[in-house]
Design a protein around this motif. Structure first.
Motif, PDB file in Angstrom:
ATOM      1  N   ASP A 175     -12.030 -26.156 -17.545  1.00 21.77           N
ATOM      2  CA  ASP A 175     -12.862 -26.571 -18.521  1.00 21.77           C
ATOM      3  C   ASP A 175     -14.347 -26.232 -17.821  1.00 21.77           C
ATOM      4  N   LEU A 176     -14.939 -26.683 -16.771  1.00 19.69           N
ATOM      5  CA  LEU A 176     -16.141 -26.740 -16.390  1.00 19.69           C
ATOM      6  C   LEU A 176     -16.785 -25.316 -16.590  1.00 19.69           C
ATOM      7  N   VAL A 177     -15.836 -24.368 -15.824  1.00 22.88           N
ATOM      8  CA  VAL A 177     -16.305 -22.897 -16.031  1.00 22.88           C
ATOM      9  C   VAL A 177     -16.684 -22.488 -17.380  1.00 22.88           C
ATOM     10  N   ASP A 225     -20.372 -21.429 -18.663  1.00 22.15           N
ATOM     11  CA  ASP A 225     -20.708 -19.977 -18.977  1.00 22.15           C
ATOM     12  C   ASP A 225     -21.295 -20.188 -20.477  1.00 22.15           C
ATOM     13  N   HIS A 226     -20.667 -21.189 -21.363  1.00 17.47           N
ATOM     14  CA  HIS A 226     -21.567 -21.323 -22.762  1.00 17.47           C
ATOM     15  C   HIS A 226     -22.849 -21.585 -22.561  1.00 17.47           C
ATOM     16  N   LYS A 258     -16.685 -17.370  -9.758  1.00 17.56           N
ATOM     17  CA  LYS A 258     -15.669 -18.543  -9.685  1.00 17.56           C
ATOM     18  C   LYS A 258     -16.515 -19.567 -10.204  1.00 17.56           C
ATOM     19  N   ARG A 259     -17.603 -19.423 -10.278  1.00 18.99           N
ATOM     20  CA  ARG A 259     -18.380 -20.688 -10.551  1.00 18.99           C
ATOM     21  C   ARG A 259     -18.509 -22.020  -9.262  1.00 18.99           C
ATOM     22  N   VAL A 260     -18.363 -21.522  -8.396  1.00 21.18           N
ATOM     23  CA  VAL A 260     -18.097 -22.317  -7.213  1.00 21.18           C
ATOM     24  C   VAL A 260     -18.784 -23.400  -6.971  1.00 21.18           C
ATOM     25  N   ARG A 261     -20.242 -23.003  -7.140  1.00 27.96           N
ATOM     26  CA  ARG A 261     -21.364 -23.878  -6.671  1.00 27.96           C
ATOM     27  C   ARG A 261     -21.703 -24.985  -8.040  1.00 27.96           C
ATOM     28  N   LEU A 290     -26.259 -28.048 -13.627  1.00 29.89           N
ATOM     29  CA  LEU A 290     -25.185 -27.393 -13.006  1.00 29.89           C
ATOM     30  C   LEU A 290     -25.186 -25.823 -13.268  1.00 29.89           C
ATOM     31  N   ALA A 291     -25.683 -25.444 -14.491  1.00 32.76           N
ATOM     32  CA  ALA A 291     -25.480 -23.941 -14.880  1.00 32.76           C
ATOM     33  C   ALA A 291     -26.735 -22.971 -14.059  1.00 32.76           C
TER      34      ALA A 291
END
Length: 384
Positions: free
Chosen positions: A35-37, A41-42, A78-81, A106-107
């Motif tokens: 859900d966070l990714v 991304d949005h 993977k949007r690890v950070r 965060l983005a």
């Protein structure tokens, strides 16, 4: 992602941990990031849409340039950070604090990451990233297709540097949109700036190591891992998230996050060292053996040299000059026979244990503790 969705997801994850019959690494990582990714991304897509349009208004040619930069940001990963930053924030804020206020921050970490990747690929002359041509290679191909004059590779390298620079500016712009107080945002910015300085320091040491491998050591290779990877992959993003929630790096939770983040971040890079030699290109998106082709003095290669007998050392001296696939495979076998692979695996395991010990007494939200335990294992046992 609404706050209610976050809370529901947290409850589901703590109740439904992956079983031994599943793919535990992939399942945990996907579960704690799904859900966070989507939310990150949005946020990125909406922000970049406006930014690309504003650049297109300068000149029609800017549209293609900006679109290339946008593609670098949105083409997988993977949007690890942002994930570690989120759980660093969530460990302080708990499940009832609305997420949208901090989503831009965060983005922004993903834009910073894109800056680092694009520049790193130019410096390493890498051909692929995430299974696709790297930015500088794609831009060189565009140069040829358009029938332009001049060296296409030089054009590709030059424009890729500008793409990376643009992503760095975009990261600053998006970070400024976080809906937190001015004083708190200033603290966040200090953490963010330190993360950037340490990333550049680690990258310089990485470049220096390739040109001075004979004078490198295991300790220095681990220092590169700490500053090039651990700092901006796990440690600083977690402290960044804590700062967003009002907790500083010198407070007990900040100290625990630092201990956890350095341990997981170093283990993350050590896993990368193994994947750089033994990884499946279909999963990693990069050719196998790249580190052996360049002679990059990773901890893996330094340990192999340290343990090698004279014959093995003579073979390892070919690292950096070997180009034939058979030669690369033979070098990989030599590295393994020195015992270096087993030592790296033990170093990874030791660091994961250190990270989990750091969480034991950390004063954090229990859902965040569960997620961070899962992520410590997932991020260091991955195959890509």
């Amino acid at each position: 992602m609404a706050n209610d969705a976050v809370a529901e997801n947290d409850l589901r994850l703590t109740a439904d941990r992956p079983t031994e019959g599943d793919d535990p690494v992939g399942a945990v990582l996907a579960a704690y990031t799904r859900d966070l990714v989507e939310a990150v991304d949005h946020t990125l897509a909406a922000f970049l849409s406006d930014e690309v349009e504003s650049l297109r208004a300068i000149d029609a040619a800017m549209g293609g340039f900006a679109a290339t930069a946008r593609e670098c940001v949105l083409s997988g990963g993977k949007r690890v950070r942002p994930t570690f930053a989120y759980w660093g924030w969530r460990g302080v804020a708990g499940g009832d604090t609305p997420l949208p206020a901090v989503l831009p921050a965060l983005a922004a970490l993903e834009l910073l990451h894109t800056f680092a990747l694009v520049h790193d690929d130019v410096m390493d002359a890498s051909a692929t990233r995430r299974g696709r041509p790297t930015a500088h290679r794609a831009l060189a191909a565009q140069h040829v297709a358009a029938g332009r004059r001049g060296d296409p590779d030089r054009f590709g390298d030059s424009v890729a540097v500008l793409v990376g620079d643009l992503c760095l500016v975009w990261a600053d712009r998006l970070l400024a949109r976080a809906a937190v107080g001015a004083d708190r945002l200033l603290d966040v910015r200090r953490c963010y700036d330190q993360m950037r300085v340490e990333t550049i320091a680690g990258q310089y040491l990485d470049v220096l190591g390739e040109s001075d491998a004979a004078n490198w050591s295991v300790d220095r290779a681990l220092r590169v891992a700490r500053y090039k990877t651990a700092s901006y992959t796990v440690q600083r993003p977690m402290l960044f998230g804590a700062c967003l929630a009002g907790v500083g790096p010198d407070e007990p939770l900040g100290v625990a996050y630092t201990r956890y983040g350095l341990a997981v971040g170093e283990a993350f890079q050590l896993r990368d060292d193994l994947l750089g030699v033994y990884g499946d290109p279909a999963r990693t998106g990069k050719p196998a053996g790249d580190d052996l082709r360049t002679g990059k003095p990773t901890a893996l290669l330094m340990l192999a040299r340290q343990a090698a007998d004279p014959a093995q050392r003579r073979a390892l001296d070919r690292a950096g000059g070997a180009t034939d696939e058979r030669e690369i495979a033979d070098l990989a076998e030599v590295v393994a026979t020195t015992g270096a692979v087993d030592r790296i695996e033990q170093m990874i395991a030791d660091r994961v244990s250190e990270a989990l010990a750091a969480l034991d007494l950390a004063p954090i939200d229990e859902t965040a503790r569960t997620a961070l335990v899962g992520l410590a294992t997932a991020a260091t046992r991955r195959q890509a």
